[in-house]
Design an enzyme around this catalytic site. Structure first.
Site, PDB file in Angstrom:
ATOM      1  CG  ASN A 140      30.609  -9.031  71.221  1.00  0.00           C
ATOM      2  OD1 ASN A 140      31.489  -8.554  70.515  1.00  0.00           O
ATOM      3  ND2 ASN A 140      29.564  -9.684  70.719  1.00  0.00           N
ATOM      4  CE  LYS A 157      26.999  -7.249  69.964  1.00  0.00           C
ATOM      5  NZ  LYS A 157      25.562  -7.339  69.804  1.00  0.00           N
ATOM      6  CG  HIS A 207      27.614 -12.787  68.177  1.00  0.00           C
ATOM      7  ND1 HIS A 207      26.605 -12.111  67.531  1.00  0.00           N
ATOM      8  CD2 HIS A 207      27.588 -12.367  69.468  1.00  0.00           C
ATOM      9  CE1 HIS A 207      26.005 -11.310  68.405  1.00  0.00           C
ATOM     10  NE2 HIS A 207      26.582 -11.446  69.584  1.00  0.00           N
ATOM     11  CD  GLU A 221      25.477  -8.843  66.541  1.00  0.00           C
ATOM     12  OE1 GLU A 221      26.706  -8.664  66.613  1.00  0.00           O
ATOM     13  OE2 GLU A 221      24.672  -8.401  67.395  1.00  0.00           O
ATOM     14  CD  GLU A 273      25.136 -13.449  73.065  1.00  0.00           C
ATOM     15  OE1 GLU A 273      25.363 -12.504  73.820  1.00  0.00           O
ATOM     16  OE2 GLU A 273      25.532 -13.487  71.896  1.00  0.00           O
ATOM     17  N   GLY A 277      20.511  -6.545  71.616  1.00  0.00           N
ATOM     18  CA  GLY A 277      20.443  -5.158  71.154  1.00  0.00           C
ATOM     19  C   GLY A 277      19.035  -4.599  71.050  1.00  0.00           C
ATOM     20  CB  SER A 305      19.001  -6.325  76.203  1.00  0.00           C
ATOM     21  OG  SER A 305      18.794  -6.146  74.821  1.00  0.00           O
TER      22      SER A 305
HETATM   23  P1  PGA Z   1      23.700  -6.679  73.675  1.00  0.00           P
HETATM   24  O1  PGA Z   1      24.595  -7.723  72.848  1.00  0.00           O
HETATM   25  O2  PGA Z   1      24.145  -6.734  75.103  1.00  0.00           O
HETATM   26  O3  PGA Z   1      23.946  -5.344  73.017  1.00  0.00           O
HETATM   27  O4  PGA Z   1      22.278  -7.121  73.524  1.00  0.00           O
HETATM   28  C1  PGA Z   1      24.943  -8.960  73.387  1.00  0.00           C
HETATM   29  C2  PGA Z   1      25.721  -9.761  72.386  1.00  0.00           C
HETATM   30  O5  PGA Z   1      25.407  -9.691  71.194  1.00  0.00           O
HETATM   31  O6  PGA Z   1      26.672 -10.467  72.750  1.00  0.00           O
END
Ligand code: PGA
Length: 255
Positions: A9, A11, A97, A99, A169, A175, A215
């Site tokens: 992803n 982003k 997601h 976010e 997640e 992150g 992460s």
């Molecule tokens: P990350 O993000 O691996 O940077 O923690 C995962 C995600 O948001 O899908």
């Protein structure tokens, strides 16, 4: 054994030319044998879908979008439809997601509409679910995640459920460099499977792919991908580094 899915992803990162370069680097780092054993998916921004699609064409790497809108077309300024995503070559689309839930106030109800639209156009939705740090601390996380699964997948036919993928997640692990433990992950994947079975009214979770995200990197991927109930990973930060992303895919291919 079933193939794992390693999904990147990207982003809101990279211009089209930068995306083109990263896609080329991923292609050159990924061994054909790895792609044969593991499904590898890249989800760049909308404006880079076309160029990335061209680079990965014929390699076996799959293309996905990070979002879609729940109407077919019309006066919805700034939105992108399932039909557009499908035509440009996407097989998958990430939906809900955390976010987007946080910054764009996406609710389970909106996510449900998006999933239905994605399915109508033959896309495989990757439904993201997961609790916040506070929800885990308050010990209400199981109910929250169960509700996310049940409400986001309401009124979907049994046949369509075959195309659903769920990514667990935990928001506190995205992150942040923090990881859920293998036990926490397996427990939640089991809970997600049970919620899914409730919806489908039979033991359909055996066929359901449940990814872990938060992460994931080349150091922890072996442990995470080996945890019971983990069918792959949704990767943010580490998917922006071609070598690291390829290493994770290689690890998945060896499990
Ligand atoms: P990350 O993000 O691996 O940077 O923690 C995962 C995600 O948001 O899908």
């Amino acid at each position: 054994m079933r193939k794992k899915l390693i999904a990147g992803n990207w982003k809101m990162n990279l211009t089209s030319s930068e995306s083109e370069q990263l896609a080329k680097d991923i292609v050159s780092n990924l061994d054909k044998k790895v792609i044969a054993k593991t499904d590898v998916l890249i989800c760049p921004t909308y404006i880079s879908l076309e160029v990335v699609g061209r680079i990965i064409s014929g390699t076996g790497i799959k293309l996905g979008a990070q979002n879609l809108f729940f109407e077919n077309d019309g006066a919805f300024t700034g939105e992108i439809s399932a039909r557009m995503i499908k035509e440009i070559g996407c097989e998958y689309v990430i939906v809900g997601h955390s976010e987007r839930r946080k910054h764009l106030h996406e609710t389970n109800k909106i996510i449900n509409k998006k999933i239905k639209k994605a399915l109508e156009f033959g896309l495989k939705p990757i439904l993201c679910v997961g609790e916040t740090f506070e929800e885990r601390e308050d010990e209400i996380y199981e109910g929250i995640v169960e509700e996310q699964v049940i409400d986001s997948l309401a009124d979907i036919t049994k046949a369509e459920m075959n195309n659903i993928i769920i990514a667990y997640e935990p928001v506190w692990a995205i992150g942040t460099g923090l990881n859920a433990t293998s036990k926490q992950i397996s427990d939640m994947h089991l809970l997600i499977g049970r919620a899914f079975n409730k919806l489908v009214n039979e033991n359909a979770a055996n066929e359901l792919l449940v990814l872990y995200g938060g992460s994931v990197n080349d150091k922890n991927s072996k442990e995470i991908l080996s945890a019971s109930g983990v069918d792959g990973a949704l990767i943010g930060g580490a998917s922006l580094k071609a070598e690291e992303f390829a290493k994770i895919a290689k690890t998945a291919a060896q499990i």
